[in-house]
Every structure is written in C-alpha cells, then in structure tokens.
Design a protein around this motif. Structure first.
Motif, PDB file in Angstrom:
ATOM      1  N   VAL A 298       0.850  -1.189   0.000  1.00 25.16           N
ATOM      2  CA  VAL A 298       0.000   0.000   0.000  1.00 25.16           C
ATOM      3  C   VAL A 298       0.890   1.244   0.000  1.00 25.16           C
ATOM      4  O   VAL A 298       1.753   1.416   0.869  1.00 25.16           O
ATOM      5  CB  VAL A 298      -0.938   0.018   1.208  1.00 25.16           C
ATOM      6  N   LYS A 299       0.668   2.097  -0.970  1.00 25.60           N
ATOM      7  CA  LYS A 299       1.439   3.334  -1.085  1.00 25.60           C
ATOM      8  C   LYS A 299       0.794   4.480  -0.327  1.00 25.60           C
ATOM      9  O   LYS A 299       1.471   5.264   0.358  1.00 25.60           O
ATOM     10  CB  LYS A 299       1.586   3.710  -2.562  1.00 25.60           C
ATOM     11  N   GLU A 300      -0.544   4.570  -0.432  1.00 26.47           N
ATOM     12  CA  GLU A 300      -1.249   5.692   0.185  1.00 26.47           C
ATOM     13  C   GLU A 300      -2.686   5.311   0.471  1.00 26.47           C
ATOM     14  O   GLU A 300      -3.300   4.546  -0.282  1.00 26.47           O
ATOM     15  CB  GLU A 300      -1.205   6.914  -0.750  1.00 26.47           C
ATOM     16  N   ALA A 301      -3.221   5.831   1.557  1.00 26.65           N
ATOM     17  CA  ALA A 301      -4.637   5.660   1.891  1.00 26.65           C
ATOM     18  C   ALA A 301      -5.154   6.982   2.411  1.00 26.65           C
ATOM     19  O   ALA A 301      -4.706   7.462   3.460  1.00 26.65           O
ATOM     20  CB  ALA A 301      -4.823   4.553   2.925  1.00 26.65           C
ATOM     21  N   ARG A 302      -6.083   7.581   1.685  1.00 31.03           N
ATOM     22  CA  ARG A 302      -6.585   8.893   2.112  1.00 31.03           C
ATOM     23  C   ARG A 302      -8.106   8.951   1.968  1.00 31.03           C
ATOM     24  O   ARG A 302      -8.709   8.230   1.167  1.00 31.03           O
ATOM     25  CB  ARG A 302      -5.939  10.009   1.295  1.00 31.03           C
ATOM     26  N   GLN A 303      -8.703   9.825   2.744  1.00 34.50           N
ATOM     27  CA  GLN A 303     -10.162   9.964   2.752  1.00 34.50           C
ATOM     28  C   GLN A 303     -10.638  10.585   1.452  1.00 34.50           C
ATOM     29  O   GLN A 303     -10.038  11.521   0.920  1.00 34.50           O
ATOM     30  CB  GLN A 303     -10.592  10.830   3.928  1.00 34.50           C
ATOM     31  N   GLN A 304     -11.719  10.024   0.923  1.00 35.43           N
ATOM     32  CA  GLN A 304     -12.389  10.598  -0.244  1.00 35.43           C
ATOM     33  C   GLN A 304     -13.887  10.504  -0.003  1.00 35.43           C
ATOM     34  O   GLN A 304     -14.496   9.457  -0.220  1.00 35.43           O
ATOM     35  CB  GLN A 304     -11.987   9.868  -1.527  1.00 35.43           C
TER      36      GLN A 304
ATOM     37  N   SER B 212     -16.990   9.742   1.979  1.00 31.28           N
ATOM     38  CA  SER B 212     -17.219   8.801   3.078  1.00 31.28           C
ATOM     39  C   SER B 212     -16.369   7.539   2.943  1.00 31.28           C
ATOM     40  O   SER B 212     -16.389   6.678   3.822  1.00 31.28           O
ATOM     41  CB  SER B 212     -18.703   8.409   3.127  1.00 31.28           C
ATOM     42  N   ASP B 213     -15.610   7.443   1.838  1.00 28.11           N
ATOM     43  CA  ASP B 213     -14.783   6.267   1.583  1.00 28.11           C
ATOM     44  C   ASP B 213     -13.316   6.561   1.885  1.00 28.11           C
ATOM     45  O   ASP B 213     -12.942   7.669   2.258  1.00 28.11           O
ATOM     46  CB  ASP B 213     -14.921   5.823   0.115  1.00 28.11           C
ATOM     47  N   ARG B 214     -12.481   5.534   1.715  1.00 29.35           N
ATOM     48  CA  ARG B 214     -11.037   5.720   1.775  1.00 29.35           C
ATOM     49  C   ARG B 214     -10.424   5.205   0.471  1.00 29.35           C
ATOM     50  O   ARG B 214     -10.713   4.081   0.046  1.00 29.35           O
ATOM     51  CB  ARG B 214     -10.440   4.981   2.972  1.00 29.35           C
ATOM     52  N   ARG B 215      -9.643   6.029  -0.172  1.00 30.43           N
ATOM     53  CA  ARG B 215      -9.035   5.705  -1.460  1.00 30.43           C
ATOM     54  C   ARG B 215      -7.658   5.103  -1.221  1.00 30.43           C
ATOM     55  O   ARG B 215      -6.804   5.721  -0.585  1.00 30.43           O
ATOM     56  CB  ARG B 215      -8.915   6.958  -2.320  1.00 30.43           C
ATOM     57  N   VAL B 216      -7.444   3.883  -1.713  1.00 25.67           N
ATOM     58  CA  VAL B 216      -6.225   3.125  -1.437  1.00 25.67           C
ATOM     59  C   VAL B 216      -5.421   2.988  -2.728  1.00 25.67           C
ATOM     60  O   VAL B 216      -5.878   2.367  -3.700  1.00 25.67           O
ATOM     61  CB  VAL B 216      -6.544   1.730  -0.863  1.00 25.67           C
ATOM     62  N   THR B 217      -4.221   3.583  -2.729  1.00 26.43           N
ATOM     63  CA  THR B 217      -3.311   3.495  -3.878  1.00 26.43           C
ATOM     64  C   THR B 217      -2.224   2.478  -3.574  1.00 26.43           C
ATOM     65  O   THR B 217      -1.681   2.457  -2.455  1.00 26.43           O
ATOM     66  CB  THR B 217      -2.676   4.867  -4.169  1.00 26.43           C
ATOM     67  N   LEU B 218      -1.898   1.660  -4.549  1.00 28.60           N
ATOM     68  CA  LEU B 218      -0.919   0.587  -4.357  1.00 28.60           C
ATOM     69  C   LEU B 218       0.431   0.955  -4.967  1.00 28.60           C
ATOM     70  O   LEU B 218       0.520   1.781  -5.880  1.00 28.60           O
ATOM     71  CB  LEU B 218      -1.431  -0.709  -4.991  1.00 28.60           C
ATOM     72  N   GLU B 219       1.483   0.312  -4.450  1.00 33.25           N
ATOM     73  CA  GLU B 219       2.796   0.443  -5.073  1.00 33.25           C
ATOM     74  C   GLU B 219       2.734  -0.161  -6.479  1.00 33.25           C
ATOM     75  O   GLU B 219       1.861  -0.973  -6.801  1.00 33.25           O
ATOM     76  CB  GLU B 219       3.849  -0.279  -4.242  1.00 33.25           C
ATOM     77  N   ARG B 220       3.673   0.233  -7.321  1.00 34.61           N
ATOM     78  CA  ARG B 220       3.643  -0.170  -8.721  1.00 34.61           C
ATOM     79  C   ARG B 220       3.748  -1.689  -8.905  1.00 34.61           C
ATOM     80  O   ARG B 220       3.104  -2.271  -9.777  1.00 34.61           O
ATOM     81  CB  ARG B 220       4.784   0.523  -9.470  1.00 34.61           C
ATOM     82  N   ARG B 221       4.546  -2.333  -8.100  1.00 33.74           N
ATOM     83  CA  ARG B 221       4.756  -3.775  -8.248  1.00 33.74           C
ATOM     84  C   ARG B 221       3.585  -4.538  -7.631  1.00 33.74           C
ATOM     85  O   ARG B 221       3.342  -4.458  -6.420  1.00 33.74           O
ATOM     86  CB  ARG B 221       6.073  -4.192  -7.591  1.00 33.74           C
ATOM     87  N   ARG B 222       2.870  -5.286  -8.458  1.00 29.07           N
ATOM     88  CA  ARG B 222       1.677  -6.011  -8.002  1.00 29.07           C
ATOM     89  C   ARG B 222       1.666  -7.400  -8.623  1.00 29.07           C
ATOM     90  O   ARG B 222       1.994  -7.568  -9.792  1.00 29.07           O
ATOM     91  CB  ARG B 222       0.411  -5.265  -8.420  1.00 29.07           C
ATOM     92  N   ARG B 223       1.246  -8.365  -7.850  1.00 30.73           N
ATOM     93  CA  ARG B 223       1.179  -9.749  -8.345  1.00 30.73           C
ATOM     94  C   ARG B 223      -0.263 -10.230  -8.273  1.00 30.73           C
ATOM     95  O   ARG B 223      -0.869 -10.216  -7.196  1.00 30.73           O
ATOM     96  CB  ARG B 223       2.085 -10.660  -7.517  1.00 30.73           C
TER      97      ARG B 223
END
Length: 312
Positions: free
Chosen positions: A210-216, A218-229
């Motif tokens: 997880v790269k970032e998690a911020r409020q958007q 009533s939800d929370r927006r979760v951005t991932l690191e570039r490397r994903r499997r």
C-alpha cells in the motif's frame, strides 16, 4: 398443536424464550391465515409443491445447525424443496453471522432457511428484520452487496404470530464500547476460515504494498505500489491491474490498522461495484503464519457459495 422441536430447545435459555413466544403465538393462530399471507407476499403467488416435512437439521448446514433447535420444515419460506437447495443458498450467509453485526442475525436467517418444526412455518417478525438490517446492512454494503429483496422487512408481519427473540438486545444493533468497530474488510484475523470468507466476497486477489490511503468523501481511497502480483484474476484484466485503485466503502472513519502501516506487503482482495473497485479484504502477508499459508494454498481450489445468486 404438535411442537416437535420443544424438547431440543430446553437446553438454551434464549431458545426457550423463543419457544414461549411461539407457543403464545400459536394459541391465537386461528386469527392469522399464515399460508395465505405467505403465498401473496413472500412467494409471489406460488404455493408449496411438496407437503411439509419435519427434518433434522444436518451438521453441514452451518448457518442453522447451532441455532438452538434440531428440526426444520421443508419446503421452507424461500421455497427450497430439497436440503441440497438449502445448503447451497444458506452457505452464502454464514460470513454475515460470523461478523457479529447483530445478535438476531442467525435467528432471522434460519426462520427463512430452516423454519422451526411446527404444524405450519412461521415468518420472522418485522421488527426483528428491521433491527438486523440496521446492524448488518452497513457490513454488507462494505463488501458491495445491497440488502437483498428476500429480506425486505415490509414483507414480514408486525403482529406477534411470528418468530421473535425476547432478549432485549435484539431490538438494537450490536453496540461496542470504546472506539468505532474495525472496518469489515480490515478484520485482521489470521484464520484460514476468515481469510477464505473474505475471498468468497471478492472477485480478484492480489499481492501488493500500500502506497497511500486517504479519505475521499465517506470512503477511503487506497493506492498501491507499482509492483503487483495477481493471484486470482477474476474479471480483472492486466490493463486494469496497472491502474488499479481500491476504495474502502464507508471507511473514512472506521479503523483499519493495515492502511496505517504503509510499505508492508499485503494480501488484498476486491470486487468491482459500479465503476469502483472495492477493497473487500486486506491481510498481512505473513508466510511464518500457518493459517495464512494454508489459506494461500486454498485460494484457487476453494469453492465459494454463490453470493451473486443470493444477494440481489
């Protein structure tokens, strides 16, 4: 009136209370034409294709085997005529009971899937349905499932000829003291069953940081690191994986410990609802944990209940 379930209920105080409600209700049953109500408001006009049978609740019917009585009626209030149908559909609801969103959840569901063995089936009371809905609908929404038509509370009677619980706590959603309860997808139980339940509410599974998690909103927006499997693809395409952003539904305020520990590797699960990819499960990637390793081995072979056929 034959009460074929009575002796099996005496060993549970709450269940005995239910018996007393039922006995009181059936003393006035002549005032209430139940079968007519059922065919008009629950089954869309269909009537039973088979005569009612009083059957033992099998051990593998996990939703209702521990509900407090040992026998059930078939056909049930959902028009299932065979135990195989009941097993197939009821399994989808076990995770909701495990979430503990309301103490009356199991009783409500089992009154429909496995009606207590009386001379006629009884529906749940409307107030019980409404109380369970208030406590559990937010949990279902977090996983992208709406409150289903089969549990539309206005279908059920408001009177006392219905399944109820006399425990006062069932009139309110489960209240926890202290901080707000954890976001449902963030339940961090490192138990194989808990991980697989999250898997069954998901369409895809990935390994990522997880790269970032911020409020958007009533939800929370979760951005991932570039490397994903990608571990389970579902309908997720490679091009979607590259730009994947996950949303923790209604998760702006509830605690999620995993999203506070950025840079760690997680097992993440999700499903597409409308135009969003919802985060439906997040577990620490811990190969030293035997339960986690077992769940990882079972991800591809595990057979899930048909959620889409039930939650509609």
């Amino acid at each position: 009136m034959k009460l074929c379930f009575f002796s099996s209920w005496l060993w549970r105080p709450l269940s005995l209370a239910l018996v007393l409600v039922l006995v009181s209700a059936f003393s006035r049953a002549s005032e209430y034409e139940y079968l007519g109500w059922r065919s008009e408001q629950v089954s869309g006009g269909r009537s039973y294709g088979k005569p009612l049978q009083c059957l033992d609740i099998p051990e593998d019917l996990k939703l209702c085997h521990s509900v407090g009585y040992s026998q059930m009626l078939l056909p049930n209030l959902l028009e299932h005529e065979t135990m195989a149908e009941v097993r197939q559909q009821a399994g989808s609801w076990v995770p909701l009971v495990h979430k503990g969103c309301h103490p009356g959840t199991q009783v409500l569901l089992c009154s429909l899937f496995a009606p207590v063995c009386l001379d006629r089936p009884l529906p749940p009371c409307r107030w019980l349905c409404e109380a369970v809905r208030e406590g559990c609908a937010p949990i279902m929404e977090a996983f992208g499932f709406p409150w289903p038509e089969m549990l539309a509370c206005d279908k059920f009677p408001q009177g006392d000829v219905c399944i109820a619980m006399t425990n006062a706590s069932t009139t309110q959603p489960t209240q926890l003291s202290g901080p707000a309860p954890v976001c449902p997808p963030c339940d961090n139980e490192m138990k194989t069953e808990a991980i697989l339940e999250h898997r069954c509410a998901s369409e895809f599974v990935i390994k990522a940081k997880v790269k970032e998690a911020r409020q958007q909103g009533s939800d929370r927006r979760v951005t991932l690191e570039r490397r994903r499997r990608l571990l389970n693809r579902g309908a997720l395409k490679k091009k979607d994986l590259k730009k994947l952003v996950l949303y923790l539904k209604n998760g702006a305020d509830c605690p999620c410990q995993q999203l506070e520990q950025l840079g760690k590797t997680y097992l993440l699960m999700g499903r597409k609802v409308d135009e969003q990819y919802l985060l439906t499960g997040i577990h620490s990637w811990d190969m030293s944990n035997a339960e986690f390793r077992k769940a990882l081995r079972m991800l591809k072979s595990h057979t899930c209940p048909g959620f889409e056929a039930v939650f509609k």
